[in-house]
Design an enzyme around this catalytic site. Structure first.
Site, PDB file in Angstrom:
ATOM      1  N   GLY A  11    -156.216  -4.450  -0.798  1.00 18.54           N
ATOM      2  CA  GLY A  11    -155.162  -5.016  -1.664  1.00 18.54           C
ATOM      3  C   GLY A  11    -155.462  -4.768  -3.135  1.00 18.54           C
ATOM      4  N   GLY A  12    -156.165  -3.676  -3.424  1.00 21.76           N
ATOM      5  CA  GLY A  12    -156.589  -3.377  -4.796  1.00 21.76           C
ATOM      6  C   GLY A  12    -155.452  -3.043  -5.731  1.00 21.76           C
ATOM      7  N   GLY A  17    -155.793  -7.854  -6.914  1.00 23.80           N
ATOM      8  CA  GLY A  17    -156.650  -6.669  -6.901  1.00 23.80           C
ATOM      9  C   GLY A  17    -156.677  -5.958  -8.247  1.00 23.80           C
ATOM     10  N   TYR A 145    -147.302 -17.811   7.776  1.00 24.70           N
ATOM     11  CA  TYR A 145    -148.327 -17.415   6.795  1.00 24.70           C
ATOM     12  C   TYR A 145    -149.529 -18.356   6.882  1.00 24.70           C
ATOM     13  CZ  TYR A 145    -150.153 -16.584   2.003  1.00 24.70           C
ATOM     14  OH  TYR A 145    -150.928 -16.312   0.895  1.00 24.70           O
ATOM     15  N   LYS A 196    -135.730 -13.216 -13.855  1.00 25.50           N
ATOM     16  CA  LYS A 196    -134.388 -13.818 -14.034  1.00 25.50           C
ATOM     17  C   LYS A 196    -134.097 -14.073 -15.509  1.00 25.50           C
ATOM     18  CE  LYS A 196    -132.773 -16.519 -10.123  1.00 25.50           C
ATOM     19  NZ  LYS A 196    -132.510 -17.876  -9.641  1.00 25.50           N
TER      20      LYS A 196
END
Ligand code: NDP
Length: 323
Positions: A11-12, A17, A145, A196
């Site tokens: 997940g670098g 990351g 999750y 937003k």
């Protein structure tokens, strides 16, 4: 750390990351900066699909890591979590399964994986601490999750007891910073609101925040979290998880977050809350006493400074960032 450490960061290319990479490249101090005997490898999904055992095995064969920071995950905000519960459960379980097993197979000395404060029991007492991860069902909005992440802690203990592996985990609160995911739907609250607000300013339309603005959250700046990850890898010896968070007094409301973004972006237009939209858990206050016991002199970046740096990064990188 022993000589010639090879530290693999899965997940670098994500929010956390990229922050670890930033700290390793920019921090000069001995405690958090890169050390001479270390080689850091930052992976993205282009290096392999961590859901596939063969890809993970090939990555471990290529780099022969001695240490792993496992960040890769399917991640998202409240609305994405409610919609894709099975995907969150299954994809995260597959990645964790493959990373931990190959780490054991390749005799990795230490793995630090990542849980989250949103995996704690829904019905609980506050503040939450590290001993309460498995004390009851998580909030229904993100049970896929949450259960997927909780199993990392179960795995860590099983790997330790059966094979003596030194696998541990950390529990960050809400993370934000450069390289966040700024999708309008599916992102976390702070980057979602940043985007937003940017569009409202650009198009001269109202800035409407979903929910009442009342829920309370603790936010941690990604670069602070990155330093704490590096500290955990080098100095934290327990198998049990550790909460990486600002203190209970630093909890802010979603309205505070929106106000901070409005200020950092100098948004002058109409600004309102849509209370017909879901709020999620009202609060999930976490206690950072364990962290403070280990590293009492750690200095968190003030919230307004961190928001300003994040909003500036967003504005400078709008054309290429995740949105
Ligand atoms: P991001 O969504 O920013 O990044 C996710 C990373 O995982 C990316 O590098 C992505 O690669 C990689 N990835 C996703 N799926 C795969 C796959 N199938 N194979 C290989 N790589 C994959 O996540 P964050 O940085 O926000 O999160 C990092 C960790 O922190 C996660 O474990 C998350 O659960 C945890 N966490 C995050 C919080 C937050 O507020 N963001 C709060 C608490 C915990 P690519 O870029 O190539 O797609």
């Amino acid at each position: 750390m022993a000589s010639e450490s090879v530290i693999l960061v899965t997940g670098g290319s994500g929010l956390v990351g990229e922050a670890v990479k930033w700290v390793i490249e920019n921090e000069t101090g001995e405690r958090f900066g890169k050390r001479e005997n270390e080689k850091w490898i930052f992976l993205s999904s282009k290096d392999g699909d961590l859901r596939k055992e063969a890809d993970v095995k090939a990555i471990f064969e290529k780099y022969k890591p001695t240490h792993v920071i496992h960040l890769a995950a399917m991640v998202g905000g409240l609305f994405k979590n409610m919609k894709y519960k099975l995907d969150f459960l299954r994809e995260n379980m597959m990645m964790n399964e493959n990373i931990l097993w190959q780490s054991k197979e390749f005799n990795v000395k230490k793995v630090v994986s990542c849980l989250s404060t949103c995996i704690f029991p829904d019905k609980t007492t506050y503040p939450i601490d590290e001993t309460m991860v498995h004390d009851g069902p998580p909030h229904d909005s993100n049970f896929g999750y949450a259960y997927g992440k909780r199993m990392i802690d179960v795995y860590n203990h099983a790997y330790n007891e059966q094979f003596g592996c030194h696998f541990t985990s950390v529990i960050p609160t809400n993370v934000f910073g450069p390289h966040d995911n700024y999708e309008l739907e599916g992102s976390h609250v702070l980057p979602g609101l940043t985007h937003k607000c940017y569009l409202a300013k650009k198009n001269n339309t109202p800035f409407v925040v979903w929910g009442s603005g009342k829920p309370l959250r603790q936010f941690i700046y990604s670069r602070d979290l990155a330093k704490l990850f590096i500290w955990t890898l080098r100095e934290y010896e327990e198998i049990d998880p550790i909460i990486l968070s600002v203190g209970e007094d630093d909890e802010v409301s979603i309205k505070d977050v929106a106000d901070g973004i409005v200020k950092a972006m100098d948004f002058q237009g109409e600004y309102a809350f849509d209370s017909t939209k879901a709020d999620g858990q009202y609060k999930k206050t976490a206690n950072n006493a364990k962290l403070m016991k280990y590293i009492p002199d750690f200095e968190f970046t003030p919230f307004d400074v961190a928001i300003k740096e994040s909003v500036e990064w967003f504005e400078q990188n709008y054309d290429t960032l995740r949105k």
